[in-house]
Scaffold this active site. Structure first.
Site, PDB file in Angstrom:
ATOM      1  CE1 TYR A 142      -3.634  -2.471   0.443  1.00 16.12           C
ATOM      2  CE2 TYR A 142      -4.657  -0.512   1.365  1.00 16.12           C
ATOM      3  CZ  TYR A 142      -4.764  -1.781   0.849  1.00 16.12           C
ATOM      4  OH  TYR A 142      -5.997  -2.350   0.740  1.00 16.12           O
ATOM      5  CE  LYS A 193       1.404 -17.416  -3.445  1.00 20.98           C
ATOM      6  NZ  LYS A 193       0.472 -18.573  -3.516  1.00 20.98           N
ATOM      7  CG  ASP A 225      -2.492 -20.070  -2.008  1.00 22.40           C
ATOM      8  OD1 ASP A 225      -1.895 -20.133  -0.910  1.00 22.40           O
ATOM      9  OD2 ASP A 225      -2.097 -20.687  -3.023  1.00 22.40           O
ATOM     10  CG  ASP A 249      -8.170  -4.507   1.650  1.00 23.17           C
ATOM     11  OD1 ASP A 249      -9.086  -4.037   2.349  1.00 23.17           O
ATOM     12  OD2 ASP A 249      -8.144  -4.447   0.407  1.00 23.17           O
ATOM     13  CG  ASP A 253     -13.718  -6.838   2.530  1.00 22.20           C
ATOM     14  OD1 ASP A 253     -13.417  -6.152   3.521  1.00 22.20           O
ATOM     15  OD2 ASP A 253     -14.171  -6.356   1.473  1.00 22.20           O
TER      16      ASP A 253
HETATM   17  C1  IPM Z   1     -10.320  -1.064   4.311  1.00 19.43           C
HETATM   18  C2  IPM Z   1     -10.631  -0.412   2.998  1.00 19.43           C
HETATM   19  C3  IPM Z   1      -9.475   0.526   2.633  1.00 19.43           C
HETATM   20  C4  IPM Z   1      -8.236  -0.332   2.510  1.00 19.43           C
HETATM   21  C5  IPM Z   1      -9.709   1.367   1.375  1.00 19.43           C
HETATM   22  C6  IPM Z   1     -10.976   2.179   1.472  1.00 19.43           C
HETATM   23  C7  IPM Z   1      -8.537   2.235   1.058  1.00 19.43           C
HETATM   24  O1  IPM Z   1     -10.870  -1.372   2.025  1.00 19.43           O
HETATM   25  O2  IPM Z   1     -10.164  -0.348   5.317  1.00 19.43           O
HETATM   26  O3  IPM Z   1     -10.247  -2.296   4.337  1.00 19.43           O
HETATM   27  O4  IPM Z   1      -7.974  -0.912   1.451  1.00 19.43           O
HETATM   28  O5  IPM Z   1      -7.499  -0.433   3.475  1.00 19.43           O
HETATM   29 MG    MG Z   2     -10.923  -3.373   2.737  1.00 16.51          MG
END
Ligand code: IPM
Ligand code: MG
Length: 358
Positions: A142, A193, A225, A249, A253
């Site tokens: 990032y 990885k 993975d 990240d 999710d």
């Molecule tokens: C998160 C979001 C952010 C990230 C974005 C909005 C930049 O997806 O906090 O997970 O990728 O960190």
């Molecule tokens: Mg995110």
């Protein structure tokens, strides 16, 4: 604690709607537990860009640095998709993370028993789920340099980013993970990885080194993975997962969805002194912004995390978490977590219900 100044950053999309409910909850516990919290708001993200030309105006950064804690809604939306990378709404969020050195991102994925039906996985696979993802938040691909899009000699364009971690960055996030694990199931699974990427070979090595200081915590390693597969196959095998910025990240999710809805999950981003920024794990959901149907619970639960980690107000945090559980017991659900037989409510009604339960 004398000073308890909270900076509120509603942001974009559903951000202002969900933050409004969370602030009502904060005000309520502030009064009830006599916490002495004060708060003020500032602009971040696309709304800040529209007003000032910057997604992280100087005034916001100054206030953020002075605050004892920050509560953020969400940033971004299609309106700003065409902007140059340097002024995109997300830069506001990333700028806060890096300027405040919020390297340790804690993302718990807990299944509320009342929501087992809302998960896309079978109830027996997720019942009792309680995972903590510890994501490194201020390094990795990032932030690595060099980065950009350049034109090659043959006229073709090439995009490039740099995946880099130094030892001290890995060491400090390792400590975060081991300390967190000590307060829970005492198991850390480090995700890498290392079969392809040198940076994660070093990551793995430093994890092993730090693990020696925590003989009571068990360390294991898993390739990313496989970790993605295991999260949807048998997620309860995990206690604490620690990983770099990008893998964290993505995996967070996936982990969030195991719990029924990403609309339920709070997060804390902490620096070395434990000062932090608190935000829901979900994004700005532009598709439902302004409709009054977004789930405010992740943001409300982020207030609870803020009280616990940065404002030394554990009782108030417990009270908020109990109130959320109580509201779910009553069968109230925003549409993202509703199943048959539930009463579907909007954002503000959900806020009202949490306030009443408090
Ligand atoms: C998160 C979001 C952010 C990230 C974005 C909005 C930049 O997806 O906090 O997970 O990728 O960190
Ligand atoms: Mg995110």
């Amino acid at each position: 604690m004398t000073s308890r100044n909270v900076l509120i950053l509603p942001g974009d999309g559903i951000g202002p709607e969900i933050v409004a409910q969370a602030v009502r909850v904060l005000d309520k516990v502030n009064e009830k537990f006599a916490l002495g919290v004060t708060h003020e708001s500032a602009l971040v993200g696309g709304s800040a860009y529209d007003e000032t030309g910057s997604p992280l105006p100087e005034a916001t950064l100054t206030k953020a640095k002075a605050a004892d804690a920050i509560l953020l809604g969400a940033v971004g939306g299609p309106k700003w998709d065409g902007l140059d990378m340097s002024v995109r709404p997300e830069k506001g969020l990333l700028g806060l993370r890096s300027n405040l050195d919020l390297f340790s991102n804690l993302r718990p994925a807990i299944l509320y028993p009342q929501l087992a039906d809302a998960s896309s996985l079978k109830p027996e696979i997720v019942a009792g789920l309680d995972i903590l993802i510890v994501r490194e938040l201020t390094g990795g691909i990032y932030f690595g340099q060099p980065r950009g899009i350049r034109t090659l000699e043959n006229g073709e364009r090439e995009g490039f980013n740099t995946y880099v971690y130094n030892e001290s960055e890995i060491r400090r996030i390792a400590h975060s993970a081991f300390i967190a694990a000590r307060q829970r199931g005492k198991r850390v699974c480090s995700i890498d990885k290392s079969n392809v990427l040198e940076v994660t070979v070093l990551w793995k090595e430093i994890m092993e080194e730090v693990a020696k200081e925590y003989p009571d915590v068990e360390l294991s390693h898993m390739l990313v993975d496989n970790a993605a597969m295991q999260l949807v196959r048998a997620p309860k095998q995990f206690d604490v997962m620690v990983t770099g910025n990008m893998f964290g990240d993505i995996l967070s999710d996936a982990a969030a969805m195991l719990t029924g809805s990403i609309g339920m999950l709070p997060s804390a981003s902490l620096n070395a002194e434990g000062r932090g920024m608190y935000e829901p794990c979900h994004g700005s959901a532009p598709d439902i912004a302004g409709k009054g149907i977004a789930n405010p619970l992740a943001t409300i639960l982020s207030v609870a995390m803020m009280l616990r980690y940065s404002l030394d107000a554990k009782d108030a945090a417990d009270a908020i978490e109990a109130a959320v559980s109580n509201v779910l017991d009553q069968g109230l659900r925003t549409s993202d977590i509703a199943s048959e037989g539930n009463k579907v409510v909007g954002t503000e009604e959900m806020g009202n219900a949490v306030l009443a339960a408090l």
